[in-house]
Design a protein around this motif. Structure first.
Motif, PDB file in Angstrom:
ATOM      1  N   ILE A 109       0.877  -1.178   0.000  1.00  0.00           N
ATOM      2  CA  ILE A 109       0.000   0.000   0.000  1.00  0.00           C
ATOM      3  C   ILE A 109       0.908   1.219   0.000  1.00  0.00           C
ATOM      4  CG2 ILE A 109      -1.790   1.262   1.243  1.00  0.00           C
ATOM      5  CD1 ILE A 109      -2.486  -1.534   2.537  1.00  0.00           C
ATOM      6  N   ILE A 110       0.709   2.102  -0.981  1.00  0.00           N
ATOM      7  CA  ILE A 110       1.577   3.266  -1.168  1.00  0.00           C
ATOM      8  C   ILE A 110       0.734   4.531  -1.050  1.00  0.00           C
ATOM      9  CG2 ILE A 110       3.141   4.454  -2.748  1.00  0.00           C
ATOM     10  CD1 ILE A 110       3.446   1.674  -4.169  1.00  0.00           C
ATOM     11  N   LYS A 111       1.104   5.393  -0.106  1.00  0.00           N
ATOM     12  CA  LYS A 111       0.395   6.662   0.073  1.00  0.00           C
ATOM     13  C   LYS A 111       1.398   7.790  -0.123  1.00  0.00           C
ATOM     14  CE  LYS A 111      -3.079   8.801   2.917  1.00  0.00           C
ATOM     15  NZ  LYS A 111      -4.029   8.552   3.978  1.00  0.00           N
ATOM     16  N   ASP A 112       1.237   8.536  -1.209  1.00  0.00           N
ATOM     17  CA  ASP A 112       2.171   9.613  -1.529  1.00  0.00           C
ATOM     18  C   ASP A 112       2.191  10.669  -0.426  1.00  0.00           C
ATOM     19  OD1 ASP A 112       2.859   8.461  -3.950  1.00  0.00           O
ATOM     20  OD2 ASP A 112       1.370   9.596  -5.081  1.00  0.00           O
ATOM     21  N   VAL A 113       3.399  11.140  -0.077  1.00  0.00           N
ATOM     22  CA  VAL A 113       3.548  12.265   0.836  1.00  0.00           C
ATOM     23  C   VAL A 113       3.317  13.549   0.052  1.00  0.00           C
ATOM     24  CG1 VAL A 113       5.183  13.547   2.283  1.00  0.00           C
ATOM     25  CG2 VAL A 113       5.089  11.042   2.413  1.00  0.00           C
ATOM     26  N   CYS A 114       3.884  13.594  -1.153  1.00  0.00           N
ATOM     27  CA  CYS A 114       3.697  14.736  -2.045  1.00  0.00           C
ATOM     28  C   CYS A 114       3.936  14.257  -3.475  1.00  0.00           C
ATOM     29  CB  CYS A 114       4.630  15.887  -1.682  1.00  0.00           C
ATOM     30  SG  CYS A 114       6.374  15.501  -1.846  1.00  0.00           S
ATOM     31  N   SER A 115       3.710  15.135  -4.430  1.00  0.00           N
ATOM     32  CA  SER A 115       3.875  14.776  -5.838  1.00  0.00           C
ATOM     33  C   SER A 115       5.332  14.943  -6.274  1.00  0.00           C
ATOM     34  CB  SER A 115       2.999  15.674  -6.714  1.00  0.00           C
ATOM     35  OG  SER A 115       3.510  16.996  -6.701  1.00  0.00           O
ATOM     36  N   LYS A 116       5.653  14.385  -7.440  1.00  0.00           N
ATOM     37  CA  LYS A 116       6.990  14.562  -8.009  1.00  0.00           C
ATOM     38  C   LYS A 116       7.285  16.038  -8.243  1.00  0.00           C
ATOM     39  CE  LYS A 116       6.588  11.619 -11.469  1.00  0.00           C
ATOM     40  NZ  LYS A 116       6.917  10.734 -12.612  1.00  0.00           N
ATOM     41  N   GLU A 117       6.277  16.786  -8.638  1.00  0.00           N
ATOM     42  CA  GLU A 117       6.463  18.217  -8.889  1.00  0.00           C
ATOM     43  C   GLU A 117       6.895  18.946  -7.611  1.00  0.00           C
ATOM     44  OE1 GLU A 117       4.411  16.273 -11.917  1.00  0.00           O
ATOM     45  OE2 GLU A 117       3.611  16.502  -9.895  1.00  0.00           O
ATOM     46  N   ASP A 118       6.389  18.494  -6.458  1.00  0.00           N
ATOM     47  CA  ASP A 118       6.783  19.106  -5.191  1.00  0.00           C
ATOM     48  C   ASP A 118       8.251  18.851  -4.864  1.00  0.00           C
ATOM     49  OD1 ASP A 118       4.229  20.180  -4.573  1.00  0.00           O
ATOM     50  OD2 ASP A 118       3.566  18.229  -3.832  1.00  0.00           O
ATOM     51  N   LEU A 119       8.862  17.872  -5.523  1.00  0.00           N
ATOM     52  CA  LEU A 119      10.262  17.521  -5.285  1.00  0.00           C
ATOM     53  C   LEU A 119      11.209  18.252  -6.240  1.00  0.00           C
ATOM     54  CD1 LEU A 119       9.773  13.681  -4.775  1.00  0.00           C
ATOM     55  CD2 LEU A 119      10.109  15.420  -2.999  1.00  0.00           C
ATOM     56  N   TYR A 120      10.692  19.221  -7.005  1.00  0.00           N
ATOM     57  CA  TYR A 120      11.499  20.020  -7.932  1.00  0.00           C
ATOM     58  C   TYR A 120      12.322  19.167  -8.891  1.00  0.00           C
ATOM     59  CZ  TYR A 120      10.433  24.161  -5.133  1.00  0.00           C
ATOM     60  OH  TYR A 120       9.799  25.181  -4.468  1.00  0.00           O
ATOM     61  N   GLU A 121      11.739  18.053  -9.321  1.00  0.00           N
ATOM     62  CA  GLU A 121      12.390  17.149 -10.270  1.00  0.00           C
ATOM     63  C   GLU A 121      13.720  16.603  -9.752  1.00  0.00           C
ATOM     64  OE1 GLU A 121      12.406  18.697 -14.254  1.00  0.00           O
ATOM     65  OE2 GLU A 121      10.369  19.446 -14.055  1.00  0.00           O
ATOM     66  N   LYS A 122      13.894  16.608  -8.434  1.00  0.00           N
ATOM     67  CA  LYS A 122      15.094  16.041  -7.821  1.00  0.00           C
ATOM     68  C   LYS A 122      14.792  14.681  -7.193  1.00  0.00           C
ATOM     69  CE  LYS A 122      17.356  20.447  -6.863  1.00  0.00           C
ATOM     70  NZ  LYS A 122      16.756  21.150  -7.942  1.00  0.00           N
TER      71      LYS A 122
END
Length: 115
Positions: free
Chosen positions: A24-37
């Motif tokens: 079961i995977i629950k995202d903390v935030c989106s990839k965009e929130d990680l500034y593509e890093k």
């Protein structure tokens, strides 16, 4: 910014990386929130006899932190029991996997950082 728990994306992956059971995977935030890093920042749940199969990371590293329970962690072919508070880092070019063999759930946070 505040992301309410009810707004976070949750998915179930069966046989993730050819591992047993489901994750079961629950995202903390989106990839965009990680500034593509990064490409993943999520909370994972493994029920008994479930896990993520051994796989290699290329061009990235993955960091796990055990938040609840325990699991068996495969680090380049060596297996270790990991418990609450333990941090595991799979560096670029290395292999890892994780599975829960206990009755209690194992919850951990995973972050994949791009090189």
């Amino acid at each position: 910014m505040i992301i309410k728990d009810s707004e976070r994306s949750t998915k179930v992956r069966v046989a993730m990386r050819e591992g047993p059971g489901q994750v079961i995977i629950k995202d903390v935030c989106s990839k965009e929130d990680l500034y593509e890093k990064g490409r993943l920042y999520a909370q994972m749940v493994l029920e008994k006899d479930c896990g993520i199969g051994v796989h290699e990371h290329e061009g990235e590293k993955e960091i796990f932190v055990i938040n609840e329970g325990s699991a068996i962690y495969n680090d380049d072919g060596q297996e270790y029991e990991v418990n609450v508070g333990d941090v595991m880092i799979c560096e670029d070019g290395h292999r890892h996997g994780i599975r829960n063999i206990k009755d209690e759930v194992c919850r951990f946070t995973a972050l994949i950082v791009l090189k």
